[in-house]
Design an enzyme around this catalytic site. Structure first.
Site, short mmCIF file in Angstrom:
data_model
loop_
_atom_site.label_atom_id
_atom_site.label_comp_id
_atom_site.label_asym_id
_atom_site.label_seq_id
_atom_site.Cartn_x
_atom_site.Cartn_y
_atom_site.Cartn_z
N ARG A 21 0.86 -1.37 0.67
CA ARG A 21 -0.29 0.03 -0.05
C ARG A 21 1.28 0.68 0.21
NH1 ARG A 21 -3.86 -0.65 4.45
NH2 ARG A 21 -1.69 -1.08 5.99
N ASN A 62 -6.26 -2.81 2.50
CA ASN A 62 -6.32 -4.06 2.05
C ASN A 62 -8.45 -4.58 2.08
OD1 ASN A 62 -3.45 -4.07 2.00
ND2 ASN A 62 -3.51 -4.63 4.60
#
Length: 179
Positions: free
Chosen positions: A19, A37
């Site tokens: 990320r 996520n």
């Protein structure tokens, strides 16, 4: 022309810093959006901006550095989200984020551990070569020292002999002069 895509990345994309990587790449290209996520282990990304930049972003995601391993990216066009100016990470519950952080640290630690192991092996080989060279140098220096000691003793003996002869000549010369 602005475009928006909703991406779903699969593979090794959670607990490895994916990320943050996606955020860095998006900011590099000046894109807006978010990344989060998903419970199934994949990561969802919304990205919007100039079409060329969005395509370049997708290419960079597919080539993410280890320990990230992007095995698939499924993309679909969506409407741009109004008001998005920056690219951000949507964080999950604290306990999941802690696991994410610890997982990423573990992966990084394991990479460093492997590098360290490789370095240790290289250092052992280097130390072995240095020991061989130092032993060779030690042997040569010992030979030189032994030669110097031997030649020094010989030179001292010859000097003593020469001084004795010189003294005898001087005494003989002085003895003849006195007579």
């Amino acid at each position: 022309m602005s475009t928006a895509l909703r991406l779903r990345a699969g593979g090794r994309v959670q607990r490895v810093g994916f990320r943050r990587y996606a955020q860095e790449v998006a900011r590099e290209f000046g894109l807006a959006g978010w990344v989060k996520n998903l419970p199934d282990g994949s990561v969802q990304i919304h990205v919007q901006g100039p079409q060329e930049a969005v395509q370049a972003f997708m290419e960079r995601l597919r080539k993410a550095p280890a320990p990230i391993r992007v095995e698939q990216v499924v993309a679909r066009e969506v409407e741009p989200e109004p008001g998005l100016e920056y690219f951000r990470i949507i964080y999950g519950p604290l306990e999941e984020e802690l696991q994410e952080g610890f997982g990423a640290m573990q992966n990084i630690f394991m990479q460093y551990w492997q590098e360290f192991r490789d370095y240790r092996q290289e250092f052992r080989e280097f130390a072995r070569r240095m020991e061989e060279r130092l032993n060779l140098l030690n042997d040569k220096l010992t030979t030189i020292l032994e030669t110097l000691v031997r030649e020094s003793a010989e030179t001292r003996r010859q000097l003593t002999e020469a001084l004795t002869l010189l003294r005898q000549v001087v005494e003989k010369f002085l003895g003849e002069k006195a007579a």
